[in-house]
Design a protein around this motif. Structure first.
Motif, short mmCIF file in Angstrom:
data_model
loop_
_atom_site.label_atom_id
_atom_site.label_comp_id
_atom_site.label_asym_id
_atom_site.label_seq_id
_atom_site.Cartn_x
_atom_site.Cartn_y
_atom_site.Cartn_z
N LYS A 57 0.84 -1.21 0.00
CA LYS A 57 0.00 0.00 0.00
C LYS A 57 0.87 1.25 0.00
CE LYS A 57 -2.04 1.20 3.71
NZ LYS A 57 -1.50 2.55 3.98
N GLN A 58 1.94 1.23 0.77
CA GLN A 58 2.86 2.38 0.78
C GLN A 58 3.51 2.56 -0.59
OE1 GLN A 58 3.38 4.77 3.28
NE2 GLN A 58 4.28 5.75 1.49
N LYS A 59 3.90 1.46 -1.21
CA LYS A 59 4.48 1.53 -2.55
C LYS A 59 3.46 2.10 -3.54
CE LYS A 59 6.85 -1.23 -6.13
NZ LYS A 59 6.53 -0.27 -7.13
N LEU A 60 2.20 1.66 -3.42
CA LEU A 60 1.13 2.20 -4.27
C LEU A 60 1.03 3.71 -4.07
CD1 LEU A 60 -1.44 1.80 -6.09
CD2 LEU A 60 -2.71 1.60 -3.93
N ALA A 61 1.01 4.17 -2.83
CA ALA A 61 0.90 5.61 -2.55
C ALA A 61 2.05 6.37 -3.18
CB ALA A 61 0.86 5.85 -1.05
N ASP A 62 3.27 5.85 -3.03
CA ASP A 62 4.45 6.52 -3.59
C ASP A 62 4.41 6.53 -5.11
OD1 ASP A 62 5.40 6.94 -1.01
OD2 ASP A 62 6.70 5.17 -1.05
N ASP A 63 4.09 5.38 -5.71
CA ASP A 63 4.06 5.27 -7.17
C ASP A 63 2.99 6.16 -7.80
OD1 ASP A 63 6.13 3.45 -6.96
OD2 ASP A 63 4.88 1.68 -7.43
N VAL A 64 1.80 6.14 -7.20
CA VAL A 64 0.69 6.96 -7.71
C VAL A 64 1.06 8.44 -7.59
CG1 VAL A 64 -1.68 7.71 -7.18
CG2 VAL A 64 -1.15 5.27 -7.38
N HIS A 65 1.62 8.82 -6.46
CA HIS A 65 2.01 10.21 -6.25
C HIS A 65 3.03 10.66 -7.30
CE1 HIS A 65 4.31 13.50 -4.32
NE2 HIS A 65 3.09 13.91 -4.00
N ARG A 66 4.06 9.90 -7.47
CA ARG A 66 5.12 10.24 -8.43
C ARG A 66 4.54 10.33 -9.85
NH1 ARG A 66 8.65 7.55 -6.19
NH2 ARG A 66 7.95 5.49 -6.86
N PHE A 67 3.76 9.34 -10.23
CA PHE A 67 3.16 9.30 -11.56
C PHE A 67 2.26 10.51 -11.81
CE2 PHE A 67 -0.34 8.08 -14.38
CZ PHE A 67 0.35 7.64 -15.50
N LEU A 68 1.38 10.79 -10.86
CA LEU A 68 0.43 11.90 -11.04
C LEU A 68 1.10 13.26 -10.98
CD1 LEU A 68 -2.68 10.58 -9.11
CD2 LEU A 68 -2.44 10.85 -11.59
N MET A 69 2.10 13.42 -10.15
CA MET A 69 2.80 14.71 -10.11
C MET A 69 3.50 14.98 -11.44
SD MET A 69 1.88 16.18 -7.42
CE MET A 69 2.98 17.51 -6.99
N ASP A 70 3.97 13.94 -12.07
CA ASP A 70 4.55 14.09 -13.41
C ASP A 70 3.46 14.45 -14.42
OD1 ASP A 70 6.81 13.93 -15.25
OD2 ASP A 70 5.79 12.16 -16.05
N LYS A 71 2.31 13.80 -14.32
CA LYS A 71 1.18 14.07 -15.22
C LYS A 71 0.61 15.48 -15.02
CE LYS A 71 0.43 10.34 -17.69
NZ LYS A 71 0.57 10.37 -19.13
N ALA A 72 0.75 16.03 -13.82
CA ALA A 72 0.21 17.36 -13.52
C ALA A 72 0.82 18.43 -14.41
CB ALA A 72 0.42 17.70 -12.04
N LYS A 73 1.99 18.15 -14.96
CA LYS A 73 2.66 19.11 -15.85
C LYS A 73 1.94 19.24 -17.19
CE LYS A 73 7.01 17.66 -13.78
NZ LYS A 73 8.16 16.79 -13.95
N THR A 74 1.21 18.19 -17.60
CA THR A 74 0.59 18.19 -18.93
C THR A 74 -0.92 17.96 -18.93
OG1 THR A 74 1.08 15.82 -19.19
CG2 THR A 74 2.70 17.40 -20.06
N GLU A 75 -1.47 17.44 -17.84
CA GLU A 75 -2.89 17.10 -17.77
C GLU A 75 -3.63 18.05 -16.83
OE1 GLU A 75 -4.44 14.67 -19.46
OE2 GLU A 75 -2.68 13.66 -20.30
N LYS A 76 -4.60 18.79 -17.38
CA LYS A 76 -5.34 19.77 -16.57
C LYS A 76 -6.15 19.13 -15.45
CE LYS A 76 -5.76 23.37 -20.03
NZ LYS A 76 -6.66 24.21 -20.81
N ILE A 77 -6.58 17.87 -15.67
CA ILE A 77 -7.42 17.24 -14.65
C ILE A 77 -6.62 16.77 -13.43
CG2 ILE A 77 -9.24 16.53 -16.25
CD1 ILE A 77 -8.07 13.68 -16.12
N VAL A 78 -5.30 16.82 -13.53
CA VAL A 78 -4.46 16.41 -12.40
C VAL A 78 -4.00 17.67 -11.67
CG1 VAL A 78 -2.42 15.15 -11.66
CG2 VAL A 78 -3.69 14.36 -13.67
N VAL A 79 -4.60 17.89 -10.50
CA VAL A 79 -4.32 19.08 -9.69
C VAL A 79 -3.42 18.65 -8.53
CG1 VAL A 79 -5.38 20.93 -8.33
CG2 VAL A 79 -6.58 19.99 -10.34
N PRO A 80 -2.24 19.28 -8.39
CA PRO A 80 -1.28 18.84 -7.38
C PRO A 80 -1.82 18.69 -5.96
CG PRO A 80 -0.20 20.33 -8.89
CD PRO A 80 -1.66 20.33 -9.25
N ASN A 81 -2.67 19.63 -5.51
CA ASN A 81 -3.16 19.49 -4.13
C ASN A 81 -4.08 18.27 -3.98
OD1 ASN A 81 -5.35 20.73 -5.46
ND2 ASN A 81 -5.99 21.81 -3.61
#
Length: 187
Positions: A57-81
């Motif tokens: 579960k911790q690995k999932l949290a870390d992986d999802v966070h890293r992946f989405l923070m990268d996507k936040a640069k190009t995807e409007k639906i991904v909001v950092p907060n």
């Protein structure tokens, strides 16, 4: 409690109201078993679940966070907060389930019926969790579809959200319901 009482006691309990104490695999299996008895047409049984606890579960949290923070640069639906909140929630609860629908290969049913069947499976789990004194919350972030490859969702499947499960850390009050009379038309 009888079924009517269980239904009225069920809450969408936010992760901040759930304790970190672990839940046994046996308990999780009981919940999955009642999910498996949800009604659906053509016996397609479209519900699928990926269960995360402990280090996974911790690995999932870390992986999802890293992946989405990268996507936040190009995807409007991904909001950092919102990504930060998701990571906090994934870390906070003892059990995270990814809720998935498996589309019938022959497409004998419209997709919405398969999703409705999965929703009923989740409701069965939720009601059983309520009876056991557990709290649950189904989070359906707007960016869920972006995570499907990372979560290894198979072709023909769709990720429908995160189902958080934990022991109640404190009571979460009922938001109540409006009168049923305003929602019914008799003929």
């Amino acid at each position: 409690m009888n079924i009517s009482e269980i239904i009225k006691q069920r809450r969408a309990t936010p992760p901040r109201f759930l304790g970190k104490e672990g839940i046994s695999k046996e308990t999780i299996l009981k919940l999955l078993e009642v999910a498996n008895w949800a009604p659906n047409h053509k016996k397609t049984e479209p519900w699928r679940f990926k269960i995360y606890t402990g280090d996974a579960k911790q690995k999932l949290a870390d992986d999802v966070h890293r992946f989405l923070m990268d996507k936040a640069k190009t995807e409007k639906i991904v909001v950092p907060n919102k990504v930060e909140k998701l990571k906090t929630n994934l870390e906070r609860v003892p059990v995270v389930m990814i809720v998935i629908t498996q589309r019938d290969e022959a497409q004998r049913l419209p997709e919405w019926e398969e999703i409705a069947a999965v929703s009923m499976a989740v409701q069965n789990m939720w009601l059983a969790a309520t009876e056991m004194g557990l709290g649950a919350f189904w989070a359906t972030p707007q960016f869920m579809s972006l995570l499907e490859n990372m979560l290894e969702v198979e072709p023909g499947q769709k990720a429908l959200g995160f189902f958080y499960l934990g022991k109640l850390a404190m009571e979460y009050p009922s938001p109540g319901r409006g009168a049923i009379d305003s929602k019914v038309e008799w003929h």
